[in-house]
Scaffold this active site. Structure first.
Site, PDB file in Angstrom:
ATOM      1  N   ASP A  31       1.066  -1.177  -0.052  1.00 39.59           N
ATOM      2  CA  ASP A  31      -0.001   0.108   0.143  1.00 39.59           C
ATOM      3  C   ASP A  31       0.877   1.061  -0.057  1.00 39.59           C
ATOM      4  OD1 ASP A  31      -2.271   1.585   0.161  1.00 39.59           O
ATOM      5  OD2 ASP A  31      -2.183   1.579   2.317  1.00 39.59           O
ATOM      6  N   LYS A  85      -2.904  28.612  -9.110  1.00 41.43           N
ATOM      7  CA  LYS A  85      -1.817  27.623  -8.946  1.00 41.43           C
ATOM      8  C   LYS A  85      -2.104  26.085  -9.531  1.00 41.43           C
ATOM      9  CE  LYS A  85      -3.849  25.948  -4.222  1.00 41.43           C
ATOM     10  NZ  LYS A  85      -3.961  25.721  -2.948  1.00 41.43           N
ATOM     11  N   ARG A 127       7.033  17.444  -4.235  1.00 38.74           N
ATOM     12  CA  ARG A 127       5.631  17.657  -4.972  1.00 38.74           C
ATOM     13  C   ARG A 127       5.552  19.192  -5.185  1.00 38.74           C
ATOM     14  NH1 ARG A 127       1.645  13.724  -1.807  1.00 38.74           N
ATOM     15  NH2 ARG A 127      -0.079  14.963  -3.047  1.00 38.74           N
ATOM     16  N   GLY A 181      -5.084   3.290  -3.539  1.00 39.93           N
ATOM     17  CA  GLY A 181      -6.378   3.832  -3.967  1.00 39.93           C
ATOM     18  C   GLY A 181      -6.450   5.305  -4.368  1.00 39.93           C
ATOM     19  N   ASN A 231      -8.505  -1.314   4.276  1.00 41.77           N
ATOM     20  CA  ASN A 231      -8.483  -1.690   2.696  1.00 41.77           C
ATOM     21  C   ASN A 231      -7.473  -2.641   2.217  1.00 41.77           C
ATOM     22  OD1 ASN A 231      -6.621   0.152   3.433  1.00 41.77           O
ATOM     23  ND2 ASN A 231      -6.552   0.987   1.638  1.00 41.77           N
TER      24      ASN A 231
END
Length: 1427
Positions: free
Chosen positions: A409, A569, A602, A683, A872
């Protein structure tokens, strides 16, 4: 779960999508009447209770079910057969209990282990089922347990409560009955998501009494596993109201930032979506376990064949034997056939020791010991959590050394989901963190009284530029971060608290806050910012929301000076396309973005532009026209936004670090060196997953990343150009896939269509198809609701039809062609994925995660490991061969269903490369040596049969047969299984390539097994025939030609041969090694002396018949020389062969390295794999969800101003009856509560406030998702462009100075600063969400209030039309006055008054002794603020 079962499950869910599930509120007997077939003629209730049971056994089923599972082991069946045969006196060689006791011990050990695991599951189930919750019982809410919930019950949930079942949200304490939830335990995402109650329940269910009378019926789809899909309707009072997933709270969610909410149970227990995705408990067995079952079958068949051969020898030689040895004739008095029958079973029992039971008993102790070593390893102890590693399953340790695929995950497993502001680029200059030793000791933001002290980023140059307040680009940069977002703000304990829909936005707004640009408050149409001590109010003219297609967000504001600015942005790829010019600053920013990408940060690009008044007026008119379209509204708005978001000026870029867990990149790098492939199944969306892939070094810049289109194009091309894409095994030939570094990125929809395309797409799945990037989807719709075919699906369908036609052309039957082609297509895809160095699967459901694991297990036959930390991941953990649960912050469901528990992903390296490899090596050595020593000692019985007339007479003493594998040769082999090491732990981590041996089954396979058989057989031949030939034709006191003496010589030769062999193969010598060997020989001496003693011989001469046999033989020096000769002959040739083998192996390795270093062949990518290369990689990733801007511009998400509402769901206690709003009196404590700023706010100038005339909102203040708005609301959101807010001065002093004195009744935040609290009570259109209508308020008052509102509205529309005509007479106004009969959307009442105070029996058990607090102490912070 394989693909066939997955397809069947999806098709079954498609059937279940019919609206046959009926839930009636507050009516348990209604649901009890529904029955469904259970088994044969038995019936069961259709609606399940909320109790769950994940344990395998019950008190009654444990013994039979556990024995059934244990006798799946072929060895246990084999031993049971031998024990049954031993009970027959005619063929028994040993007492039956000598084998029965070890079997019971073996079964008991395994049963105890299973029982402990199941008790742990029972405790977990009990803890979950006994969680408290409030259930509506009569006219009040009582504290009950989760297991008492039933479908149709109404429950009350408080802040930080866990949702006990799948609920329909009925009402909440938030405006417009919003409810904020955290789904970390479901999908691993910690960013907040919002759910909203249906409008009808929001209006009508305003108190407990009305909820008790609520008799609505929900008609929806049957329970299914589609986590993010729900369709139904609410039938109430003759009307139907639509429901979707936005109205549903799923079991396992946690209520956040919502004081109280109410829900109706739709699905309970195992019918809930999370439980539908949990999968079933599988009995996990290792590769060695499966192989041992096959080997036991082979050995048993070999023993049967040998016994038959020896029985045939007896049949042909018995007569000659009787004639030669007449004194034994009386012993064979039965018929020849009968004697042959008993002789066969006698040989079978005699040779049954070839499969020793002691080996399986010792293996259990070895597994338990290695499991304990994992828990005792301090290198895998996580001190912050005080959590060591733990092996919850003790039977999978050896398979930890054979893992080829790790399925992980992302959120919470690889990352911490903590965003930190790392660096930024402003006007082409990069401001990175200072390398100063004082950082962390002195807070550089003490001059800012609003700083929270949590920002770790510090750059003195940038800080000085901000405080100088001279650089316009720096000002606009931080101003953009403070304005362009959807963050909400609250005050708690005199501190600003930001509530963001994503951690990215919170990190950016927090950075701006610490640098002096403080986001202070927002209303429906304004944003208040404190800029370096000056409070400025910006009027929001439009918010253009973020979505995954636009990849940007914009806000159009009017500054206090009156100018209009657009702040944007978004991703660098979309921002750079919309810049006005590209010069040196843009080039420098691009270089900075490339550097940020290399650091795996990021990024977001920031840009702005100034908009003149005329341009805005024209754009605002087009925007308004697009917002009221009935068809293609979203696409029209998208085009309007595109017009405005052009000719931007670049401000710079931000770089945020999504913190990985400690050691993740090094761990993945090390695992890749060990030939372990890591797949990420998440996910989350693709951009975020790919960014994390680069951050953890799973992806690299030189990799060819295959996405869905490339994958389909590859497979389609090969099917069209090659008659047979795959080989006989269904795998892609090497010529098809050149040896290039590839990675694959796919999503869940692609996986569904890959599995289902051959059966035709079910309509349910067609609704979930992900749109192509170029297609536009209405924000209110799912991807599958858009019209038009998908090019990807067309390619997939074309490729499938090509494949199917070719398969039919290969002389396959028409009926089986579809299944065969489906399997070949599936296998080709899996093989393509497995040839990639990395695979990332995005937007996959828990069931799809399990499917991917199952596909790899099915087609690659490789050992798989799944690691995750959330609910999950449970299905994936259960489906993999090995499941590892991380004990993180997302609950314990993954841990409770796992085989191993770790605190950090980095510990996986040591678990596999050290403990896994050691365990595999130890078990393999243990098995190989055990088979060798058993054959070396026991196959002598076969050779002795040729000299005993094939009479099944044992050669050895019975006690030697019984104790050889229990005592005489046990401790050294046990030492091998527990402590053997070929290299140290440090070397194992430094040389991960050593792990490949386990993946290739090099240490124990059929070849190694047969080598052990040959070695053992050769040893037995030497021991028997060398002793026989030396003792032939000898007699006298020094001879050992008699039976007992010969047996002693052979037994000692065998024991010492296997002891010398264990000395040679042990590589890790400690004091325990010497003790184990010494004690084995001591046990032999002691036990032999005891069993051959005079005292025991007198007791039972038949049982203890070898009287002083060892003492008589070992006193002869010639016999000792014979034993030494046998041991030497067995040892020296084997030792020489091993030395030669090691030398040749080293030479081959050296030659192979030389060849590989000389051949540096680079293969060019094939034409269809080539993609357009970018100059740099975009590291854009933004975990934002669409829709929050719509809530802000509608006022739905905003909190109430003081006095505007009283909340039913607040914590203040009330009576059982309805409480009118006017009766709520604020407490003295709440009236005296101070604001954060410690002074009264000054209203900005040029603002007109009127008790009777509300100020309308601007026409542009609507979001991208205006599809849900009433046209009346769209017209209502307009303003006078000439009325601009102005700045209000606020002293901004260093932190050394104390705050000003607190005012007794300051204006509160976050209510709008442009109106006073008194005015906000009657300014209905300006309220973020109007209060619930008071039942004591008369109808006439409400009508007069509405008429005054419409009068002022008509007056404003008239003025606006006049102004528009004066500017452009050729452009008539399209705005019309709304009819008075309609009710305003923004004037909707918010639910409810306040909840009832629980009675004494309503409190949880731990709270019963505490009396209810006074209302002023019980009131929530939000209630106190409103007061």
């Amino acid at each position: 779960m394989d693909s066939l079962n997955y397809r069947e499950d999806l098709e079954e869910e498609e059937k279940n999508s019919a609206f046959t599930w009926e839930v009636k509120a507050n009516s348990r007997p209604y649901h009890w009447q529904f029955q469904e077939k259970a088994f044969l003629c038995f019936q069961k209730h259709k609606y399940k209770s909320n109790a769950i049971r994940t344990a395998k056994y019950s008190v009654l089923s444990f013994l039979p079910l556990n024995l059934y599972e244990q006798f799946h082991h072929t060895s246990n069946l084999y031993f049971l057969l031998i024990i049954i045969l031993q009970t027959i006196p005619e063929i028994s060689t040993l007492p039956w209990f000598t084998l029965f006791a070890p079997l019971v011990c073996l079964l008991g050990i395994r049963a105890s282990r299973d029982l402990v695991d199941d008790i742990r599951r029972h405790r977990s189930d009990k803890a979950i089922n006994n969680r408290p919750c409030q259930i509506l019982w009569g006219r009040s809410f009582l504290w009950k347990k989760w297991r008492d919930l039933c479908v149709g019950d109404v429950v009350c949930l408080r802040k930080d409560s866990i949702v006990p079942a799948d609920l329909l949200l009925l009402a909440s304490s938030e405006p417009s009955s919003l409810c904020y939830v955290e789904t970390a335990d479901i999908d691993g995402e910690t960013n907040l998501k919002f759910r909203q109650a249906p409008t009808i329940t929001h209006h009508e269910l305003t108190n407990i009494k009305k909820m008790a009378r609520f008799q609505g019926k929900v008609v929806c789809e049957e329970p299914n596993s589609r986590m993010h899909h729900f369709v139904g309707c609410l039938e109430w009072e003759g009307k139907k109201y639509p429901l979707d997933s936005g109205n549903i709270l799923l079991r396992g969610c946690k209520i956040r930032n919502t004081d109280t909410c109410y829900g109706l149970v739709i699905y309970a227990g195992f019918d809930t979506k999370i439980m539908k995705n949990c999968g079933k408990i599988h009995l996990k067995r290792t590769k060695l376990d499966y192989m041992m079952n096959k080997l036991i079958v082979i050995v048993f068949l070999a023993l049967v064949a040998i016994s038959l051969g020896l029985t045939l020898g007896f049949r042909f030689m018995v007569q000659e034997f009787k004639d030669t040895h007449f004194y034994v004739s009386a012993k064979f008095s039965r018929a020849l056939a009968t004697e042959s029958f008993f002789t066969f079973w006698g040989f079978l029992i005699l040779l049954s020791v070839m499969v020793p039971m002691a080996m399986f008993v010792l293996a259990e102790f070895i597994y338990m010991g290695n499991s304990a070593f994992i828990g005792w390893d301090l290198q895998m102890y996580h001190e912050p959590q005080d959590l060591p590693a733990k092996a919850r399953s003790t039977s999978l340790n050896d398979e930890l050394g054979q893992v080829e695929y790790v399925f992980s995950d992302k959120t919470g497993t690889l990352t911490q989901n903590i965003m930190t502001f790392k660096t930024c680029c402003i006007d082409g200059l990069v401001y990175g963190p200072d390398n100063d030793d004082t950082i962390g000791k002195v807070n550089p933001y003490l001059w800012n009284e609003f700083s929270d002290g949590k920002l770790l980023f510090h750059n003195a140059q940038l800080l000085q530029a901000v405080r100088d307040n001279k650089n316009h680009m720096v000002q606009e940069f931080w101003r953009l971060l403070a304005l362009c977002h959807t963050v909400m703000v609250q005050e708690e304990d005199n501190q600003l608290l930001y509530e963001a829909a994503s951690p990215d936005e919170e990190a950016l707004v927090t950075a701006a806050r610490n640098f002096g640009y403080v986001f202070l408050a927002r209303t429906q149409d304004t944003i208040t910012v404190v800029e370096l001590g000056q409070e400025r109010v910006y009027q929001v003219l439009a918010m253009m929301d973020f979505n995954s297609v636009r990849k940007r967000m914009s806000v159009l504001v009017r500054t206090p000076e009156g100018s209009i600015c657009l702040y944007t942005k978004g991703a660098d790829t979309v921002i750079f396309e919309r810049l006005r010019e590209k010069g040196a600053v843009e080039m420098a920013t691009e270089e900075a973005l490339a550097a940020f990408a290399e650091q795996t940060l990021r990024t977001l690009c920031l840009a702005y532009k100034e908009v003149d008044e005329a341009t805005f007026e024209q754009w605002s008119q087009r925007h308004h026209e697009a917002s009221i379209l009935l068809q293609n509204r979203a696409q029209a708005l998208h085009q309007v936004y595109e017009e405005m978001e052009q000719n931007l000026k670049l401000l710079g870029a931000t770089a945020i670090e999504d913190r990985l867990q400690d050691g993740v990149p090094d761990t993945i790098k090390c695992l890749k060196k060990g030939n372990i492939k890591v797949w990420v199944l998440t996910g989350d969306k693709q951009e975020t997953a790919v960014n994390i892939g680069f951050a953890c070094q799973l992806l690299s810049e030189d990799m060819l990343i295959l996405e869905e289109k490339e994958i389909v194009r590859m497979l389609e091309t090969y099917w069209e150009t090659n008659n047979n894409l795959t080989d006989r095994k269904g795998r892609l030939p090497s010529r098809v896939l050149p040896q290039i570094k590839m990675a694959m990125v796919i999503n869940g929809d692609f996986l569904d269509h890959l599995v289902l395309s051959q059966r035709g797409e079910p309509p349910a799945l067609a609704r979930h198809v992900r749109m192509d990037e170029d297609a536009w989807v209405e924000p209110g719709q799912s991807a599958g609701q858009s019209l038009g075919p998908r090019p990807l699906l067309q390619q997939l369908s074309r490729a499938w039809h090509t494949l199917e036609g070719q398969v039919r052309g290969t002389r396959l039957a028409r009926g089986s062609s579809r299944e065969s082609s489906a399997a070949r297509w599936e296998r080709a895809f899996v093989d393509l994925a497995c040839r990639c160095q990395a695979v990332i699967c995005c937007r996959v459901t828990p069931k799809q995660k399990a499917l991917i694991v199952s596909l790899v297990k099915k087609h690659q036959r490789a050992v798989t490991l799944a690691i995750g930390d959330g609910a999950n991941d449970v299905n994936m953990i259960k489906s993999a061969d090995i499941g590892v649960g991380l004990a993180g912050q997302e609950g314990m469901q993954a841990v409770q269903n796992s085989d191993y528990v770790l605190a950090q992903f980095a510990f996986l390296r040591r678990l596999l490369l050290v403990h896994g490899r050691w365990s595999y090596m130890r078990v393999c050595k243990f098995l190989r040596y055990f088979f060798y020593k058993t054959l070396a000692c026991m196959s002598v019985q076969i050779w002795f049969a040729f000299y005993s007339g094939f009479t099944a007479q044992p050669l050895y003493e019975a006690w030697f047969l019984a104790l050889f594998n229990l005592l005489y040769a046990t401790l050294p082999v046990l030492y091998i299984g527990l402590f053997e090491q070929d290299v140290s732990a440090e070397k194992s981590l430094e040389l991960p390539e050593l792990y490949v041996a386990g993946q290739k089954d090099e240490l124990f396979n059929y070849g190694v097994f047969f080598q052990a058989i040959v070695h053992g057989t050769a040893t037995s031949l030497v021991n028997f025939f060398a002793s026989l030939w030396i003792s032939r034709d000898t007699a006298g006191p020094h001879s050992f030609s008699d039976h007992q003496s010969f047996a002693v010589v052979v037994a000692l030769s065998s024991l010492l041969s296997v002891t010398v062999e264990v000395i040679l193969i042990i590589q890790y010598w400690t004091i325990l090694t010497v003790l184990s060997i010494a004690f084995s020989l001591i046990f032999y001496i002691c036990m032999t002396s005891a069993t051959q003693s005079w005292w025991l011989f007198q007791t039972s001469p038949k049982t203890f018949s070898f009287l002083y046999a060892d003492r008589n033989v070992l006193t002869e020096p010639s016999v000792l020389l014979v034993i030494l000769l046998n041991v030497s002959i067995n040892t020296l040739p084997v030792l020489a062969l091993r030395v030669i083998r090691q030398l040749t192996k080293k030479q081959r390795v050296v030659k192979k390295e030389e060849v590989s270093s000389e051949e540096g062949v680079t293969v060019e990518p094939m034409p269809h794999l080539q993609r357009e290369a970018r100059a740099r990689r975009s590291s854009y990733a933004f975990s934002h969800r669409e829709g929050y801007a719509n809530l802000i511009t509608q006022g739905t998400i905003l909190r109430k101003p003081q006095g505007a509402t009283s909340e039913m769901l607040a914590d203040a206690s009330t009576s059982d009856e309805e409480v009118p709003v006017a009766l709520h009196v604020p407490s003295r404590h709440s009236r005296r509560m101070s604001s954060f700023l410690g002074r009264k706010r000054h209203h900005p100038l040029n603002k007109v406030y009127s008790r009777d005339t509300p100020q309308p909102t601007p026409p542009g203040s609507v979001s991208l998702t205006e599809a849900e708005q009433n046209p009346l609301d769209l017209e209502n959101q307009s303003c006078h462009p000439e009325k601009a807010p102005t700045a209000t001065s606020l002293p901004f002093e260093p932190s050394q100075e104390s705050l000003p004195a607190m005012q007794e009744e300051p204006e509160q935040r976050p209510p709008s600063p442009k109106r006073s609290p008194k005015v906000s009570q009657t300014s209905l259109p300006l309220s973020p969400a109007s209060p619930l209508e008071n039942e004591t308020e008369s109808q006439e008052e409400r009508i007069s209030l509405w008429r005054s509102w419409t009068t002022s509205w008509n007056y404003w529309v008239h003025n606006w039309q006049k102004e528009s005509l004066s500017e452009d007479k050729t452009q008539p106004s399209s705005v019309e006055s709304p009819p008075v009969e309609e009710s305003p959307t923004n004037g909707q009442p918010s639910p409810v008054g306040q909840p009832l105070a629980p009675t004494e029996d309503q409190f949880p058990p731990e709270q019963k002794e505490q009396p209810p607090s006074p209302p002023e102490e019980q009131s929530s912070p939000q209630a106190r603020k409103s007061q």
